[in-house]
Design a protein around this motif. Structure first.
Motif, PDB file in Angstrom:
ATOM      1  N   GLY A 130       3.740  -8.007  69.348  1.00  0.00           N
ATOM      2  CA  GLY A 130       3.849  -8.020  67.981  1.00  0.00           C
ATOM      3  C   GLY A 130       4.138  -6.848  67.092  1.00  0.00           C
ATOM      4  N   TRP A 131       4.962  -6.891  66.214  1.00  0.00           N
ATOM      5  CA  TRP A 131       5.357  -5.474  65.581  1.00  0.00           C
ATOM      6  C   TRP A 131       4.714  -5.596  64.282  1.00  0.00           C
ATOM      7  N   ASN A 132       4.015  -4.665  63.830  1.00  0.00           N
ATOM      8  CA  ASN A 132       3.316  -4.370  62.325  1.00  0.00           C
ATOM      9  C   ASN A 132       4.368  -3.590  61.582  1.00  0.00           C
ATOM     10  N   LEU A 133       5.119  -4.320  60.759  1.00  0.00           N
ATOM     11  CA  LEU A 133       5.974  -3.752  60.075  1.00  0.00           C
ATOM     12  C   LEU A 133       5.400  -3.046  58.750  1.00  0.00           C
ATOM     13  N   VAL A 134       5.613  -1.829  58.588  1.00  0.00           N
ATOM     14  CA  VAL A 134       5.338  -1.078  57.411  1.00  0.00           C
ATOM     15  C   VAL A 134       6.280  -0.078  56.778  1.00  0.00           C
ATOM     16  N   THR A 135       6.089   0.024  55.566  1.00  0.00           N
ATOM     17  CA  THR A 135       6.733   1.221  55.066  1.00  0.00           C
ATOM     18  C   THR A 135       5.839   2.315  54.804  1.00  0.00           C
ATOM     19  N   SER A 136       6.146   3.405  55.251  1.00  0.00           N
ATOM     20  CA  SER A 136       5.383   4.699  55.291  1.00  0.00           C
ATOM     21  C   SER A 136       4.776   4.840  53.925  1.00  0.00           C
ATOM     22  N   ALA A 137       3.472   4.972  53.947  1.00  0.00           N
ATOM     23  CA  ALA A 137       2.796   5.372  52.634  1.00  0.00           C
ATOM     24  C   ALA A 137       2.415   7.008  52.408  1.00  0.00           C
ATOM     25  N   ALA A 138       2.571   7.527  53.764  1.00  0.00           N
ATOM     26  CA  ALA A 138       1.973   9.241  53.486  1.00  0.00           C
ATOM     27  C   ALA A 138       3.259   9.956  53.043  1.00  0.00           C
ATOM     28  N   ALA A 139       3.183  10.762  52.292  1.00  0.00           N
ATOM     29  CA  ALA A 139       4.556  11.552  51.955  1.00  0.00           C
ATOM     30  C   ALA A 139       4.742  12.677  53.142  1.00  0.00           C
ATOM     31  N   ALA A 140       3.523  13.115  53.867  1.00  0.00           N
ATOM     32  CA  ALA A 140       3.800  14.028  54.579  1.00  0.00           C
ATOM     33  C   ALA A 140       4.633  13.601  55.831  1.00  0.00           C
ATOM     34  N   GLU A 141       4.878  12.608  56.124  1.00  0.00           N
ATOM     35  CA  GLU A 141       5.746  11.929  57.033  1.00  0.00           C
ATOM     36  C   GLU A 141       7.189  12.506  56.855  1.00  0.00           C
ATOM     37  N   ALA A 142       7.430  12.534  55.511  1.00  0.00           N
ATOM     38  CA  ALA A 142       9.001  12.862  55.188  1.00  0.00           C
ATOM     39  C   ALA A 142       9.531  14.242  56.066  1.00  0.00           C
ATOM     40  N   GLN A 143       8.589  15.189  55.878  1.00  0.00           N
ATOM     41  CA  GLN A 143       8.741  16.383  56.158  1.00  0.00           C
ATOM     42  C   GLN A 143       8.933  16.628  57.755  1.00  0.00           C
ATOM     43  N   ASN A 144       8.646  15.718  58.517  1.00  0.00           N
ATOM     44  CA  ASN A 144       8.721  15.476  60.073  1.00  0.00           C
ATOM     45  C   ASN A 144      10.009  14.857  60.382  1.00  0.00           C
ATOM     46  N   PHE A 145      10.834  14.473  59.271  1.00  0.00           N
ATOM     47  CA  PHE A 145      12.176  13.790  59.645  1.00  0.00           C
ATOM     48  C   PHE A 145      13.207  14.519  58.784  1.00  0.00           C
ATOM     49  N   GLY A 146      13.119  15.658  58.475  1.00  0.00           N
ATOM     50  CA  GLY A 146      14.253  16.478  57.676  1.00  0.00           C
ATOM     51  C   GLY A 146      14.233  16.334  56.409  1.00  0.00           C
ATOM     52  N   LEU A 147      13.190  15.696  55.580  1.00  0.00           N
ATOM     53  CA  LEU A 147      13.441  15.242  54.441  1.00  0.00           C
ATOM     54  C   LEU A 147      12.383  16.163  53.446  1.00  0.00           C
ATOM     55  N   ASP A 148      12.615  16.359  52.531  1.00  0.00           N
ATOM     56  CA  ASP A 148      11.679  17.167  51.416  1.00  0.00           C
ATOM     57  C   ASP A 148      10.943  16.302  50.680  1.00  0.00           C
ATOM     58  N   ARG A 149      11.592  15.101  50.319  1.00  0.00           N
ATOM     59  CA  ARG A 149      10.809  14.109  49.592  1.00  0.00           C
ATOM     60  C   ARG A 149      10.601  12.710  50.113  1.00  0.00           C
ATOM     61  N   HIS A 150       9.470  12.326  50.013  1.00  0.00           N
ATOM     62  CA  HIS A 150       9.374  10.789  50.573  1.00  0.00           C
ATOM     63  C   HIS A 150       9.721   9.612  49.516  1.00  0.00           C
ATOM     64  N   PRO A 151      10.611   8.726  50.166  1.00  0.00           N
ATOM     65  CA  PRO A 151      11.132   7.638  49.239  1.00  0.00           C
ATOM     66  C   PRO A 151      10.384   6.928  48.479  1.00  0.00           C
ATOM     67  N   GLU A 152      10.490   6.439  47.198  1.00  0.00           N
ATOM     68  CA  GLU A 152       9.949   5.626  46.261  1.00  0.00           C
ATOM     69  C   GLU A 152       9.558   4.302  46.689  1.00  0.00           C
ATOM     70  N   PRO A 153       8.580   3.654  46.377  1.00  0.00           N
ATOM     71  CA  PRO A 153       8.145   2.382  46.835  1.00  0.00           C
ATOM     72  C   PRO A 153       9.335   1.303  47.025  1.00  0.00           C
ATOM     73  N   GLU A 154      10.128   1.223  45.851  1.00  0.00           N
ATOM     74  CA  GLU A 154      11.161   0.497  45.798  1.00  0.00           C
ATOM     75  C   GLU A 154      12.353   0.618  46.874  1.00  0.00           C
ATOM     76  N   ALA A 155      12.419   1.975  47.039  1.00  0.00           N
ATOM     77  CA  ALA A 155      13.469   2.426  48.014  1.00  0.00           C
ATOM     78  C   ALA A 155      13.115   2.147  49.348  1.00  0.00           C
ATOM     79  N   ARG A 156      11.768   1.965  49.718  1.00  0.00           N
ATOM     80  CA  ARG A 156      11.248   1.971  50.797  1.00  0.00           C
ATOM     81  C   ARG A 156      11.262   0.366  51.206  1.00  0.00           C
ATOM     82  N   TYR A 157      10.829  -0.511  50.317  1.00  0.00           N
ATOM     83  CA  TYR A 157      10.933  -1.821  50.438  1.00  0.00           C
ATOM     84  C   TYR A 157      12.298  -2.494  50.428  1.00  0.00           C
ATOM     85  N   ALA A 158      13.242  -1.979  49.686  1.00  0.00           N
ATOM     86  CA  ALA A 158      14.590  -2.321  49.864  1.00  0.00           C
ATOM     87  C   ALA A 158      15.037  -2.145  51.382  1.00  0.00           C
ATOM     88  N   ARG A 159      14.982  -0.906  51.974  1.00  0.00           N
ATOM     89  CA  ARG A 159      15.132  -0.587  53.214  1.00  0.00           C
ATOM     90  C   ARG A 159      14.586  -1.345  53.967  1.00  0.00           C
TER      91      ARG A 159
END
Length: 454
Positions: A130-159
């Motif tokens: 089973g795959w537990n589908l989540v949109t990342s809530a932790a802003a700290a994750e962005a900096q592990n993937f070359g991003l300065d900012r974590h996407p806003e909730p609307e953008a995360r859920y659209a993706r």
């Protein structure tokens, strides 16, 4: 309240030493549990022998402690653990029936890679993934993937919505009988049963096909965790199981009714979705005894961990300087799009908790329902939520492993079985069969059936 005729579904939500933030400090905890395969295998085998529907592993690509406070991270067991799909693949070889569910984020995974990983686990395990589908809530994750900012909730859920469609499309690259492996004719696969995705959307361009066939259960069960407005809509459209957090039956029942009522818009039947809130059940000879056992863990919580947890949850470092023995400040507000901080703030306001009391309430179960009692009292409370349509089952969150899972298995499960509320044995081999979910027919098969009916 009408007694339901179906049975309670149960997941074993496992963390290395247990869910309580201080569980690693318990004298009976395995110091290296996070990277001890035999520890996890033993726990999984216990859950399987007890006939749990599934075991579930959470995950984060960042961590919940601010990296600017290494001393806080060093006071938790968060810095040493397995990547969950790797771990579940190893556990699959040492178990036969229990479902294997892991979290993977749509925010930072590419959909082809995720589809391939989970389809592989599904085949390796014989249809138990089973795959537990989540949109990342932790802003700290962005900096592990070359991003300065974590996407806003609307953008995360659209993706996430497009991501889920792409993954399901890839899982349908091949029909169920697409691989005759006919040596004499020279056909390994039937080209007429191959379906190339060629997806082009707002967020992804994915050609396909996936190079992994469908499994015994069709494709992995899609689980979703999130109770915000966009999370509910995503669950109604895509999820087969929902993990959620509630403190009261009223709140759980309102969520249950809301999410299931949305499913008709997506041509789905409510019974094809199982809602399973988290529950931290502490079992003792009595309620008092259970609370005493829990206080053993509460006494091990370091004040700095509690303060850091609240500051990160509310994304407000001013809480680090707030007097922990006073209620949360009046100026504290939460983004209504984020369900967990809103739950914490509502709990603190409703019960007039100090900051210290709040962090002691939530650093154990992180906002999930926490209950205490003997076997009968625990069973009563689970039944009340089940019959009250607040849950189709529960994700059981042992505060400490292995003790609290052992207690639940030894005492609560026999009581639920005595009442006819939980299975005596598995009825099938796949996770879908455990959960009573329908087999997902391939779209080409559905078309063929419709044409035949005409």
């Amino acid at each position: 309240m009408t007694k339901r005729t179906d049975q309670i579904r149960l997941g074993a939500f496992l963390m290395a030493t247990g869910h309580h933030v201080a569980a690693w400090r318990h004298p009976r905890a395995a110091a290296d549990a996070g990277v001890n395969l035999e520890h996890y295998v033993s726990i999984a085998q216990k859950a399987e022998a007890a006939k749990f529907d599934m075991m579930f592993l959470a995950d984060s690509q960042g961590g919940w402690v601010d990296r600017s406070a290494p001393e806080a991270l060093a006071r938790t067991a968060q810095g040493a653990g397995f990547e969950p799909l790797t771990l579940l693949s190893a556990i699959a070889a040492r178990t036969q029936r229990i479902g294997l569910v892991a979290t993977a984020t749509t925010t930072y995974y590419p959909p082809f890679l995720l589809a391939r990983l989970f389809a592989s686990l599904d085949n390796v395990s014989g249809g138990r993934a089973g795959w537990n589908l989540v949109t990342s809530a932790a802003a700290a994750e962005a900096q592990n993937f070359g991003l300065d900012r974590h996407p806003e909730p609307e953008a995360r859920y659209a993706r996430a919505e497009e991501f889920a469609r792409v993954v399901k499309g890839l899982w349908e690259s091949w029909e169920d009988d697409a691989f005759p492996r006919d040596r004499a004719a020279g056909w390994f696969a039937d080209p007429d049963k191959l379906h190339i995705l060629n997806h082009k959307g707002a967020h992804f361009s994915v050609a396909g096909p996936l190079n992994v066939p469908r499994s015994r259960q069709g494709h992995p069960v899609v689980v979703q965790a999130g109770s915000s407005e966009p999370g509910r809509e995503l669950a109604a459209a895509t999820a087969e199981v929902v993990f959620t957090a509630h403190q009261t039956l009223d709140s759980a029942a309102a969520f249950y009714a809301d999410v299931k009522s949305r499913m008709a818009r997506h041509d789905r039947h409510p019974d094809t979705l199982k809602i399973m809130p988290g529950v931290m059940a502490v079992v003792g000879d009595s309620e008092r005894h259970a609370r005493e056992k829990y206080e053993e863990l509460q006494a091990l919580v370091h004040d700095e961990i509690g303060a850091r947890f609240l500051a990160r949850t509310f994304e407000d470092d001013r809480l680090l300087d707030h007097d922990p023995d006073k209620p949360l400040p009046d100026w504290l507000e939460v983004d209504g799009r984020k369900s967990r901080p809103a739950l914490f703030l509502e709990l603190a306001r409703r019960e007039n908790l100090t900051a210290r009391e709040l962090h002691l309430r939530v650093t154990g179960a992180r906002g999930h329902w926490t209950i205490f009692g003997d076997a009968g009292q625990i069973a009563d409370q689970l039944e009340a939520w089940f019959d009250g349509r607040g849950a189709d089952g529960f994700n059981v969150m042992p505060p400490h492993l292995p003790d609290h899972l052992d207690d639940f298995i030894a005492h609560v499960l026999p009581e639920l079985r005595r009442r006819g509320r939980f299975r005596e044995d598995y009825d099938g081999d796949t996770l879908r069969e455990h959960l009573g979910l329908p087999f997902p027919r391939h779209p080409a098969s559905r078309v063929a059936l419709a044409e035949a009916a005409e």
